[in-house]
Design a protein around this motif. Sequence first.
Motif, PDB file in Angstrom:
ATOM      1  N   GLU A 117     -29.111-110.528   9.421  1.00 57.85           N
ATOM      2  CA  GLU A 117     -28.610-110.413   8.048  1.00 57.85           C
ATOM      3  C   GLU A 117     -29.659-110.841   7.034  1.00 57.85           C
ATOM      4  OE1 GLU A 117     -24.919-112.433   7.463  1.00 57.85           O
ATOM      5  OE2 GLU A 117     -23.838-111.170   8.886  1.00 57.85           O
ATOM      6  N   GLY A 118     -30.388-111.899   7.350  1.00 56.58           N
ATOM      7  CA  GLY A 118     -31.438-112.378   6.454  1.00 56.58           C
ATOM      8  C   GLY A 118     -32.553-111.358   6.293  1.00 56.58           C
ATOM      9  N   ILE A 119     -32.887-110.689   7.377  1.00 49.28           N
ATOM     10  CA  ILE A 119     -33.917-109.639   7.316  1.00 49.28           C
ATOM     11  C   ILE A 119     -33.418-108.471   6.481  1.00 49.28           C
ATOM     12  CG2 ILE A 119     -35.208-107.955   8.691  1.00 49.28           C
ATOM     13  CD1 ILE A 119     -35.287-110.121  10.916  1.00 49.28           C
ATOM     14  N   MET A 120     -32.162-108.097   6.638  1.00 57.59           N
ATOM     15  CA  MET A 120     -31.601-106.989   5.856  1.00 57.59           C
ATOM     16  C   MET A 120     -31.559-107.339   4.366  1.00 57.59           C
ATOM     17  SD  MET A 120     -31.340-104.710   8.063  1.00 57.59           S
ATOM     18  CE  MET A 120     -30.547-103.408   7.173  1.00 57.59           C
ATOM     19  N   LYS A 121     -31.354-108.604   4.028  1.00 58.01           N
ATOM     20  CA  LYS A 121     -31.321-109.033   2.628  1.00 58.01           C
ATOM     21  C   LYS A 121     -32.701-108.944   1.971  1.00 58.01           C
ATOM     22  CE  LYS A 121     -27.322-112.072   2.856  1.00 58.01           C
ATOM     23  NZ  LYS A 121     -26.841-113.468   2.785  1.00 58.01           N
ATOM     24  N   LEU A 122     -33.756-108.855   2.766  1.00 54.03           N
ATOM     25  CA  LEU A 122     -35.101-108.705   2.203  1.00 54.03           C
ATOM     26  C   LEU A 122     -35.274-107.354   1.513  1.00 54.03           C
ATOM     27  CD1 LEU A 122     -37.379-110.152   5.031  1.00 54.03           C
ATOM     28  CD2 LEU A 122     -36.802-111.215   2.842  1.00 54.03           C
ATOM     29  N   GLU A 123     -34.369-106.422   1.793  1.00 53.25           N
ATOM     30  CA  GLU A 123     -34.428-105.075   1.224  1.00 53.25           C
ATOM     31  C   GLU A 123     -35.801-104.451   1.453  1.00 53.25           C
ATOM     32  OE1 GLU A 123     -32.873-104.644  -2.722  1.00 53.25           O
ATOM     33  OE2 GLU A 123     -31.302-106.119  -2.350  1.00 53.25           O
ATOM     34  N   ILE A 124     -36.151-104.341   2.720  1.00 56.13           N
ATOM     35  CA  ILE A 124     -37.428-103.748   3.107  1.00 56.13           C
ATOM     36  C   ILE A 124     -37.337-102.251   2.886  1.00 56.13           C
ATOM     37  CG2 ILE A 124     -39.078-103.429   4.977  1.00 56.13           C
ATOM     38  CD1 ILE A 124     -37.846-106.043   6.208  1.00 56.13           C
ATOM     39  N   ASN A 125     -38.069-101.780   1.890  1.00 52.44           N
ATOM     40  CA  ASN A 125     -38.012-100.376   1.534  1.00 52.44           C
ATOM     41  C   ASN A 125     -39.368 -99.956   0.985  1.00 52.44           C
ATOM     42  OD1 ASN A 125     -37.000 -97.861   1.171  1.00 52.44           O
ATOM     43  ND2 ASN A 125     -35.396 -98.451  -0.265  1.00 52.44           N
ATOM     44  N   VAL A 126     -39.817 -98.805   1.371  1.00 51.38           N
ATOM     45  CA  VAL A 126     -41.065 -98.252   0.859  1.00 51.38           C
ATOM     46  C   VAL A 126     -40.732 -96.895   0.253  1.00 51.38           C
ATOM     47  CG1 VAL A 126     -43.409 -97.528   1.406  1.00 51.38           C
ATOM     48  CG2 VAL A 126     -42.381 -99.421   2.676  1.00 51.38           C
ATOM     49  N   LYS A 127     -40.912 -96.784  -1.070  1.00 45.76           N
ATOM     50  CA  LYS A 127     -40.604 -95.538  -1.771  1.00 45.76           C
ATOM     51  C   LYS A 127     -41.837 -94.915  -2.399  1.00 45.76           C
ATOM     52  CE  LYS A 127     -35.893 -96.810  -2.982  1.00 45.76           C
ATOM     53  NZ  LYS A 127     -34.947 -97.036  -4.064  1.00 45.76           N
ATOM     54  N   GLU A 128     -42.899 -95.709  -2.567  1.00 44.16           N
ATOM     55  CA  GLU A 128     -44.100 -95.219  -3.227  1.00 44.16           C
ATOM     56  C   GLU A 128     -45.337 -95.641  -2.444  1.00 44.16           C
ATOM     57  OE1 GLU A 128     -43.089 -95.189  -7.909  1.00 44.16           O
ATOM     58  OE2 GLU A 128     -43.458 -97.164  -7.029  1.00 44.16           O
ATOM     59  N   PHE A 129     -46.391 -94.855  -2.606  1.00 49.46           N
ATOM     60  CA  PHE A 129     -47.650 -95.119  -1.931  1.00 49.46           C
ATOM     61  C   PHE A 129     -48.795 -94.935  -2.914  1.00 49.46           C
ATOM     62  CE2 PHE A 129     -44.699 -93.878   1.292  1.00 49.46           C
ATOM     63  CZ  PHE A 129     -45.000 -94.679   2.375  1.00 49.46           C
ATOM     64  N   LYS A 130     -49.801 -95.754  -2.758  1.00 50.28           N
ATOM     65  CA  LYS A 130     -51.039 -95.558  -3.496  1.00 50.28           C
ATOM     66  C   LYS A 130     -51.922 -94.698  -2.611  1.00 50.28           C
ATOM     67  CE  LYS A 130     -52.728 -99.181  -5.379  1.00 50.28           C
ATOM     68  NZ  LYS A 130     -53.389-100.484  -5.578  1.00 50.28           N
ATOM     69  N   VAL A 131     -52.261 -93.497  -3.093  1.00 50.94           N
ATOM     70  CA  VAL A 131     -53.045 -92.539  -2.320  1.00 50.94           C
ATOM     71  C   VAL A 131     -54.364 -92.311  -3.046  1.00 50.94           C
ATOM     72  CG1 VAL A 131     -53.117 -90.175  -1.401  1.00 50.94           C
ATOM     73  CG2 VAL A 131     -50.944 -91.415  -1.487  1.00 50.94           C
ATOM     74  N   THR A 132     -55.473 -92.563  -2.363  1.00 51.96           N
ATOM     75  CA  THR A 132     -56.773 -92.261  -2.955  1.00 51.96           C
ATOM     76  C   THR A 132     -57.279 -90.963  -2.355  1.00 51.96           C
ATOM     77  OG1 THR A 132     -57.920 -93.655  -1.352  1.00 51.96           O
ATOM     78  CG2 THR A 132     -57.424 -94.632  -3.471  1.00 51.96           C
ATOM     79  N   THR A 133     -57.756 -90.086  -3.243  1.00 51.64           N
ATOM     80  CA  THR A 133     -58.200 -88.760  -2.816  1.00 51.64           C
ATOM     81  C   THR A 133     -59.609 -88.494  -3.311  1.00 51.64           C
ATOM     82  OG1 THR A 133     -57.361 -87.658  -4.794  1.00 51.64           O
ATOM     83  CG2 THR A 133     -55.850 -87.837  -2.924  1.00 51.64           C
ATOM     84  N   GLU A 134     -60.190 -87.485  -2.716  1.00 48.29           N
ATOM     85  CA  GLU A 134     -61.490 -86.982  -3.152  1.00 48.29           C
ATOM     86  C   GLU A 134     -61.412 -85.481  -3.123  1.00 48.29           C
ATOM     87  OE1 GLU A 134     -65.500 -86.941  -0.760  1.00 48.29           O
ATOM     88  OE2 GLU A 134     -65.142 -88.944  -1.579  1.00 48.29           O
ATOM     89  N   GLN A 135     -61.993 -84.851  -4.116  1.00 48.31           N
ATOM     90  CA  GLN A 135     -61.980 -83.400  -4.148  1.00 48.31           C
ATOM     91  C   GLN A 135     -63.298 -82.884  -4.689  1.00 48.31           C
ATOM     92  OE1 GLN A 135     -59.261 -81.624  -7.000  1.00 48.31           O
ATOM     93  NE2 GLN A 135     -59.057 -83.584  -8.022  1.00 48.31           N
ATOM     94  N   VAL A 136     -63.641 -81.685  -4.310  1.00 49.27           N
ATOM     95  CA  VAL A 136     -64.842 -81.033  -4.799  1.00 49.27           C
ATOM     96  C   VAL A 136     -64.424 -80.099  -5.923  1.00 49.27           C
ATOM     97  CG1 VAL A 136     -66.741 -79.495  -4.238  1.00 49.27           C
ATOM     98  CG2 VAL A 136     -65.969 -81.189  -2.568  1.00 49.27           C
ATOM     99  N   ILE A 137     -65.088 -80.233  -7.076  1.00 50.91           N
ATOM    100  CA  ILE A 137     -64.776 -79.410  -8.239  1.00 50.91           C
ATOM    101  C   ILE A 137     -66.028 -78.646  -8.623  1.00 50.91           C
ATOM    102  CG2 ILE A 137     -64.046 -79.411 -10.641  1.00 50.91           C
ATOM    103  CD1 ILE A 137     -62.612 -82.053 -10.063  1.00 50.91           C
ATOM    104  N   GLY A 138     -65.899 -77.342  -8.824  1.00 53.42           N
ATOM    105  CA  GLY A 138     -67.028 -76.516  -9.217  1.00 53.42           C
ATOM    106  C   GLY A 138     -66.777 -75.855 -10.549  1.00 53.42           C
ATOM    107  N   VAL A 139     -67.768 -75.174 -11.046  1.00 56.67           N
ATOM    108  CA  VAL A 139     -67.673 -74.449 -12.310  1.00 56.67           C
ATOM    109  C   VAL A 139     -66.910 -73.152 -12.065  1.00 56.67           C
ATOM    110  CG1 VAL A 139     -68.986 -73.307 -14.123  1.00 56.67           C
ATOM    111  CG2 VAL A 139     -69.837 -75.411 -13.091  1.00 56.67           C
ATOM    112  N   GLU A 140     -65.980 -72.875 -12.942  1.00 57.82           N
ATOM    113  CA  GLU A 140     -65.209 -71.639 -12.819  1.00 57.82           C
ATOM    114  C   GLU A 140     -65.803 -70.570 -13.701  1.00 57.82           C
ATOM    115  OE1 GLU A 140     -61.028 -71.996 -13.197  1.00 57.82           O
ATOM    116  OE2 GLU A 140     -60.984 -73.760 -11.938  1.00 57.82           O
TER     117      GLU A 140
END
Length: 146
Positions: A123-146
């Motif tokens: 019950e104590g563990i459940m009261k911690l409200e362990i929930n993950v709804k969001e993530f920090k995502v780091t990305t890399e992309q290649v961008i060229g001239v259009e």
Amino acid sequence: MKMYKHSMLVVSLFSILALSGCQFSGDKKDGIVDDGLIINSISIGLGGSEDLAETVVNYNFNLWNRTDRTFLIKTVEPIITIDLQDRLIDKNIRLDINKNVHGNTSKALSGTFRLNTKGLDKEGIMKLEINVKEFKVTTEQVIGVE
């Protein structure tokens, strides 16, 4: 008088068209996808470990790339509450991914972290409200001239 009615009708129609055009333009702008990465499903699982004072949190999520470009997913880190951060056994919960997510595809990602739950019952563990709804995502992309 007839000319006045005709002029008012024309002005009214132009006003309606102008307002409609502004609204349409706004809708079009809202449709632009800046990064195009979204999470379309998340699942969380809690489990015990050999050490009864620990709770293992497993998470799985689908990262969908809505663009036609390829992104290199560098790292992923679940965003958790301060209370859960204080209970982390290993403070570094960032995952190194280094995988491409091609345009209009998704990538299933998963990870775990361990929480110190010493002295807590179920019950104590459940009261911690362990929930993950969001993530920090780091990305890399290649961008060229259009």
